[in-house]
Design an enzyme around this catalytic site. Structure first.
Site: not given
Ligand code: NAD
Length: 502
Positions: A177, A180, A230, A285, A387
């Site tokens: 997945k 998007e 996240s 990241c 972050e």
């Protein structure tokens, strides 16, 4: 400027499909700000179809010989190599990062495929003959079944490749997945896997958002879940999938610190801070988001960083003239990052470079934000705690090495970290004492090679296993220990005692 709109699909059972869902999301080109694609948001029925296909394919794929599996991985590796530019263009046009950086992303993904080509060696078990009279013991690792991967926007090709090459080479079947926001790369990967000869159903893609994710997490036929994204979502995914009895690795967000000791080469440290802070517009990241200069080195470092920021070329990721930094992924994300810059000013940090209001000729609607540099940030400020995930670098000054280490170790995230110094003793102590999963010594982005494993500590990873490399093999397989005796016709008799080696 108007661009044509691509209808993006799922990939289920070896073919592109529009699926059952009627909801869609828009995909943007961040450099132009235009909608370029429409992605279906998969429904639970779409997830069912993908998992059913993966489940059916598992019966045969787990039986595929190790040489069949590695030979498909070799072919896939060759196809990736031949299609690097197509992949990098897809990444750049939906993510916004510059073409050279997108090529780098593809390369780091290819390295995991190369590691997966060695699966016959990676799955070797261990044997101990004669653990008792006429008894031998050995171990093997077996695939889990259908495994799912849920991935973030910032590496739409590399992060899926942290997962599925290892999972598939180990004999599992896979449902991806993707994010998007930049879904096209996943379909190129699916096509190349099919061209490499991977049987239908072994690799599937369901596009979508939380609806598809939750259907995967709750699906009884999904044995394990790898997630990268996240921290709040990683934590929730870990809880929900674990509660459903699945094996889970959920990698979360980061706040990566770079300590600069007074003996460091200031020019090299400034080069590293700018490269690691603003590469991919800080949407990595492993980006450095906090520099911690020790003693008075900050007085030399901040001007050196500022000078380098002012020389950066910012523009469309696919422009003919190579750029250093592209646009942010969406307008909403640009606004969020920009609002943190407003907040930092309000909190009293010293804004040395202000990238707000950046305009790029010919691209008035792009999601631009120039590099921002804050000096004299303190650990109580929101711009330090959160972050930000954009081109915003904070300087937190420390008096001593111990103070600097306390800053890093006091932060709830523990993904990557780095120290810049020429003092071997200090570097050695840092490697041992810092509470982060990936450590660089004079290396600002210490992403492990494919034959090690990637993962953070603390709030940067939920679960026990890091991703790819040897830990990837362990995650995607179940360990089995076998004890064998071939009966000696002369030895008979009932014995109710606990089995002991004799
Ligand atoms: P995100 O957490 O918003 O999304 C990640 C994935 O989760 C996407 O596929 C998304 O569709 C899905 N998702 C989003 N909301 C969800 C919800 N409520 N329920 C279920 N699924 C949901 O992350 P992002 O913005 O795409 O990516 C950026 C984040 O990823 C940053 O925090 C970054 O640090 C992190 N990241 C971490 C690593 C790592 O290795 N630790 C690597 C890359 C990115």
């Amino acid at each position: 400027m108007t661009e044509s709109i691509t209808e993006i699909t799922h990939w289920i059972d070896g073919a592109a499909t529009a699926g059952q869902a009627t909801d869609t999301a828009e995909v943007y080109n961040p450099a132009t700000g235009q909608v370029t694609g429409s992605v279906p948001l998969g429904s639970p029925d779409d997830v069912d179809a993908a998992v059913a296909s993966a489940r059916a394919a598992f019966a045969e794929w787990r039986e595929a010989s190790l040489s069949q599996r590695s030979s498909i991985m070799f072919k896939f590796r060759e196809l990736l190599d031949a299609n690097r530019e197509e992949l990098a263009r897809a990444i750049s046009s939906e993510h916004g990062k510059v073409f050279a950086d997108a090529l780098g992303e593809v390369q780091r993904g290819i390295e995991v495929v190369e590691y997966a080509c060695g699966v016959p060696s990676l799955l070797k078990g261990e044997i101990t003959p004669d653990v008792s009279s006429a008894v031998d013991a050995y171990s093997m690792r077996q695939p889990l079944g259908v495994v799912a991967g849920i991935t973030p926007f910032n590496f739409p090709v590399m992060v899926p490749m942290w997962m599925f090459p290892m999972a598939i080479a180990c004999g599992n079947t896979f449902v991806l997945k993707p994010s998007e926001k930049d879904p096209s790369g996943s379909l190129i990967l699916a096509r190349l896997l099919a061209e490499a000869g991977l049987p239908d159903g072994v690799f599937n893609v369901v596009q979508g958002d939380a609806v598809a994710v939750n259907a995967l997490l709750d699906h009884p036929d999904v044995a394990a879940v790898s997630f990268v994204g996240s921290t709040p979502i990683a934590r929730a995914i870990h809880q929900r999938a674990s509660a459903n009895g699945k094996r889970v690795q959920a990698l979360g967000g980061a706040k990566n610190h770079m300590i600069v000791l007074p003996d460091a080469d200031v020019d090299q440290a400034a080069d590293a801070a700018v490269s690691a802070g603003y590469g991919s517009a800080g949407e990595r990241c492993m980006a450095i988001s906090v520099v911690v200069p020790v003693g008075d080195v900050g007085d030399r470092l901040v001007p050196a960083i500022t000078e380098r920021i002012n020389a950066l070329a910012i523009g469309p990721g696919l422009s003919e003239e190579p750029m250093d930094m592209g646009a942010l992924v969406t307008e909403a994300h640009r606004e969020r990052v920009s609002s943190y810059v407003d907040l930092g000013v309000g909190e009293g940090a010293d804004l040395v470079v202000d990238g707000r209001g950046l305009e790029i000729d010919g691209y008035p609607d792009g999601f631009w934000l120039g590099p921002c540099l804050f000096d004299r940030v303190t650990t109580g400020m929101k711009i330090y705690e959160d972050e930000i995930f954009g081109p915003v670098l904070s300087i937190v000054r420390a008096d001593t090495y111990d103070d600097a280490l306390e800053v890093v170790n006091g932060n709830p995230y523990g993904n990557g970290t780095a120290i810049f110094t020429n003092d071997g003793g200090a570097a050695r102590a840092f490697q041992r004492d810092v509470t982060a999963g990936m450590v660089g010594v004079n290396v600002p982005i210490p992403v492990p090679m494919a034959y090690h494993s990637f993962g953070g500590w603390k709030d940067s990873l939920f679960g026990d296993t890091h991703i790819y490399g040897p830990e990837g093999v362990a995650f995607y397989t179940a360990y089995k220990a076998i004890t064998v005796r071939w009966p000696d016709p002369h030895e008979r008799g009932v014995d109710l005692g606990f089995p002991l080696a004799t």
